[in-house]
Design a protein around this motif. Structure first.
Motif, PDB file in Angstrom:
ATOM      1  N   THR A  37      40.006  33.763  69.142  1.00  0.00           N
ATOM      2  CA  THR A  37      39.459  34.588  69.940  1.00  0.00           C
ATOM      3  C   THR A  37      40.607  34.719  70.821  1.00  0.00           C
ATOM      4  O   THR A  37      40.652  35.367  71.625  1.00  0.00           O
ATOM      5  CB  THR A  37      38.095  33.796  70.303  1.00  0.00           C
ATOM      6  N   GLY A  38      41.568  34.030  71.130  1.00  0.00           N
ATOM      7  CA  GLY A  38      42.589  33.677  72.192  1.00  0.00           C
ATOM      8  C   GLY A  38      41.771  33.396  73.960  1.00  0.00           C
ATOM      9  O   GLY A  38      42.361  33.443  74.612  1.00  0.00           O
ATOM     10  N   THR A  39      40.466  32.576  73.911  1.00  0.00           N
ATOM     11  CA  THR A  39      39.716  31.661  75.066  1.00  0.00           C
ATOM     12  C   THR A  39      40.324  31.297  75.456  1.00  0.00           C
ATOM     13  O   THR A  39      40.359  29.958  74.365  1.00  0.00           O
ATOM     14  CB  THR A  39      38.520  32.507  74.664  1.00  0.00           C
ATOM     15  N   PRO A  40      40.602  30.339  76.798  1.00  0.00           N
ATOM     16  CA  PRO A  40      40.800  29.129  76.860  1.00  0.00           C
ATOM     17  C   PRO A  40      39.256  27.688  76.174  1.00  0.00           C
ATOM     18  O   PRO A  40      38.562  27.882  76.637  1.00  0.00           O
ATOM     19  CB  PRO A  40      40.768  29.018  78.511  1.00  0.00           C
ATOM     20  N   LYS A  41      39.210  27.673  74.809  1.00  0.00           N
ATOM     21  CA  LYS A  41      37.949  26.963  73.664  1.00  0.00           C
ATOM     22  C   LYS A  41      37.621  25.588  74.881  1.00  0.00           C
ATOM     23  O   LYS A  41      36.606  25.372  75.465  1.00  0.00           O
ATOM     24  CB  LYS A  41      37.849  26.677  72.974  1.00  0.00           C
ATOM     25  N   ASN A  42      39.161  24.227  75.537  1.00  0.00           N
ATOM     26  CA  ASN A  42      39.287  23.129  75.901  1.00  0.00           C
ATOM     27  C   ASN A  42      38.333  23.059  77.108  1.00  0.00           C
ATOM     28  O   ASN A  42      37.611  22.800  77.391  1.00  0.00           O
ATOM     29  CB  ASN A  42      39.669  22.172  76.045  1.00  0.00           C
ATOM     30  N   ALA A  43      38.656  24.516  77.983  1.00  0.00           N
ATOM     31  CA  ALA A  43      38.725  25.202  79.609  1.00  0.00           C
ATOM     32  C   ALA A  43      36.976  25.133  79.761  1.00  0.00           C
ATOM     33  O   ALA A  43      35.859  24.783  80.760  1.00  0.00           O
ATOM     34  CB  ALA A  43      39.681  25.315  80.275  1.00  0.00           C
ATOM     35  N   SER A  44      36.696  25.756  78.080  1.00  0.00           N
ATOM     36  CA  SER A  44      35.381  26.577  79.023  1.00  0.00           C
ATOM     37  C   SER A  44      33.915  25.143  78.141  1.00  0.00           C
ATOM     38  O   SER A  44      32.716  24.823  78.883  1.00  0.00           O
ATOM     39  CB  SER A  44      34.651  27.724  77.415  1.00  0.00           C
ATOM     40  N   LEU A  45      35.002  23.804  77.286  1.00  0.00           N
ATOM     41  CA  LEU A  45      33.353  22.970  77.120  1.00  0.00           C
ATOM     42  C   LEU A  45      33.934  22.219  78.252  1.00  0.00           C
ATOM     43  O   LEU A  45      32.886  21.416  78.066  1.00  0.00           O
ATOM     44  CB  LEU A  45      34.528  22.243  75.559  1.00  0.00           C
ATOM     45  N   CYS A  46      35.320  22.216  78.809  1.00  0.00           N
ATOM     46  CA  CYS A  46      35.500  21.532  79.649  1.00  0.00           C
ATOM     47  C   CYS A  46      33.986  21.384  81.322  1.00  0.00           C
ATOM     48  O   CYS A  46      33.415  20.501  81.894  1.00  0.00           O
ATOM     49  CB  CYS A  46      36.324  21.258  80.436  1.00  0.00           C
ATOM     50  N   GLN A  47      33.952  22.609  81.418  1.00  0.00           N
ATOM     51  CA  GLN A  47      33.943  23.449  82.172  1.00  0.00           C
ATOM     52  C   GLN A  47      31.713  23.019  81.944  1.00  0.00           C
ATOM     53  O   GLN A  47      30.709  23.213  83.094  1.00  0.00           O
ATOM     54  CB  GLN A  47      33.780  24.749  83.002  1.00  0.00           C
ATOM     55  N   SER A  48      31.014  23.419  80.679  1.00  0.00           N
ATOM     56  CA  SER A  48      29.769  23.186  80.513  1.00  0.00           C
ATOM     57  C   SER A  48      29.594  21.915  80.514  1.00  0.00           C
ATOM     58  O   SER A  48      28.418  21.416  80.516  1.00  0.00           O
ATOM     59  CB  SER A  48      30.053  23.841  78.706  1.00  0.00           C
TER      60      SER A  48
END
Length: 480
Positions: free
Chosen positions: A315-326
């Motif tokens: 998807t090109g989305t920042p997956k690890n950063a997204s998980l970190c924020q969650s």
């Protein structure tokens, strides 16, 4: 990005709570003033965006204009501000969902009256899922919901204006004389929170078509100003300018729905409530994406762990950063639930206004950074774009910040000198200090071969690092 400050969330939630907490009636006027300030800010900001591309937005701009250490400090303020906005919205979702669903669950055996966090938890799961999807998919979903919101709000505004208190349309809450009141800065910050997210359109510069960001920001500001100011004024007309604060304190976020209920019927009001919830969710998801892209940019450049700079190949989305924020959101939500925080006041409003002050500070710094960036190389930009408008924006936003901090107790609805009125601004100061310390640490280590200091603010220009999988350039079909 109007989805970031979704219309119903800002009006039914933010404006009503703002009246109730602060007692300041000039919020409709403040929306107009804020829109003017933002339009001035956008001139220099978009001029710089034509020469700087990064998912770090304000952080990158401050770093490129004022140096890496200042940029890193701004980045930590941005993380705290946008995370506060996003996490506070879970409180709003939980409170509104509880007030809507609990009376309907009362007739069911064993249903009880679940607390707000029972409704906030599913919202957290949905944000976790949607945060991993492509930004264009999220935009389509949120765009449909926002269109429905705007239609409902137009209907509601027309009804409120057709039933003015006392039989006449009062413009007191829009009167320019309100600019002379000392507390107008407080109203501006409340209005400012409704526009927070518009400036982070540049967060998606690596995932968007070139040349669209400046137009998107101006359209968002103008449309937002019309929607927010009209709806806030309509509520003050229907209740009466002198009654709006008292009615907001008594009815809270139900004020708008109660004002139109007799005219539109239960079904339409229920639709409005559901769209209110989707509005809050849309805003929450948008700010989740904002925080994850800041984390991504800082990870890619080595300011934070580089693992945050890895994106999804699919998807090109920042997956690890997204998980970190969650993960961060989950921790704060557990603390809020255990501590018994008020979801609408202490989470939705207090954390939202903290974000508003933080972003105002960042915009002021970004305007100064625009001056610094173009002072080194005009890049062919006209004088008005690189000097005049950025200077005006820096002065105006700086004045708003100073006046707001001077009246911060009013903004929170607490007595002057209350500890919380010092604690919340102190969180931003602490974040800035941590950023300065991290920046100084990177500066000391700048002579190392892999020194992150020299990568701060470069954004997409360092996208060839082997440890990071970056989105493909936005000019290719996959990146659209």
């Amino acid at each position: 990005m109007l989805s970031a400050a979704a219309p119903l969330a800002s009006t039914a939630g933010g404006t009503s709570t703002g009246w109730a907490v602060t007692g300041v009636t000039q919020i409709p006027l403040a929306f107009v003033v804020t829109a003017v300030l933002l339009l001035v800010f956008v001139v220099g900001y978009t001029a710089m965006s034509r020469h700087v591309t990064s998912a770090g937005a304000l952080y990158t701009y401050v770093a490129r204009g004022l140096g890496p250490v200042t940029g890193i400090s701004a980045a930590f303020v941005a993380l705290v501000s946008y995370a506060a906005m996003q996490i506070g919205l879970f409180g709003g979702i939980g409170a509104v969902a509880a007030s809507f669903f609990n009376p309907r669950l009362g007739s069911l055996p064993m249903a009880g009256h679940p607390p707000w966090w029972v409704y906030g938890a599913p919202a957290w799961v949905l944000v976790l899922i949607f945060g991993r999807l492509r930004v264009d998919f999220n935009s389509r979903v949120l765009g449909v919901l926002m269109g429905a919101e705007c239609l409902v709000m137009i209907i509601f505004d027309a009804i409120m204006l057709a039933h003015p208190h006392g039989g006449h349309l009062s413009t007191d809450t829009l009167a320019p004389s309100g600019l002379a009141k000392p507390a107008i800065s407080v109203a501006v910050v409340i209005a400012f929170t409704s526009f927070v997210g518009v400036e982070d359109t540049t967060n998606y510069s690596e995932e968007s078509r070139p040349g669209t960001l400046g137009k998107a920001m101006r359209v968002s500001i103008l449309v937002g100003a019309c929607i927010y100011a009209l709806s806030a004024w309509s509520m003050s007309v229907a209740t009466g300018p002198d009654q709006v604060v008292g009615e907001a304190r008594q009815q809270g976020s139900e004020l708008m729905f109660n004002l139109v209920g007799a005219s539109v019927g239960t079904t339409m009001v229920d639709v409005g409530h559901l769209l209110f919830l989707t509005s809050l969710f849309a805003s929450c998801l948008s700010f989740h994406n904002t925080v994850s892209r800041y984390l991504f940019a800082m990870g890619r450049e080595g300011v934070l762990p580089r693992a945050l700079g890895i994106t999804s190949r699919r998807t090109g989305t920042p997956k690890n950063a997204s998980l970190c924020q969650s993960g961060i959101a989950a921790v704060v939500l557990v603390v809020a639930a255990v501590s018994g925080w008020d979801p609408m006041v202490q989470m939705f409003f207090w954390m939202g206004t903290l974000a508003g002050v933080g972003v105002a500070v960042l915009m002021c710094l970004a305007s100064i950074a625009v001056l610094g960036f173009f002072a080194r190389d005009p890049h062919g930009e006209p004088l008005t774009h690189r000097v005049v408008f950025p200077a005006l924006a820096a002065l105006a936003l700086g004045a708003v910040v100073v006046l707001t901090l001077d009246h911060y107790a009013i903004l929170l609805g607490v007595t002057p000198g209350a500890p919380v009125a010092r604690l919340l601004p102190g969180v931003l100061v602490l974040a800035a200090a941590v950023g300065l310390i991290r920046g100084a640490h990177l500066y000391v280590r700048r002579d190392r071969p892999d020194a992150a200091y020299h990568h701060v603010g470069l954004g997409y220009e360092i996208a060839d690092r082997p440890t990071t999988h970056h989105p493909v350039p936005p000019t290719t079909p996959e990146g659209k």
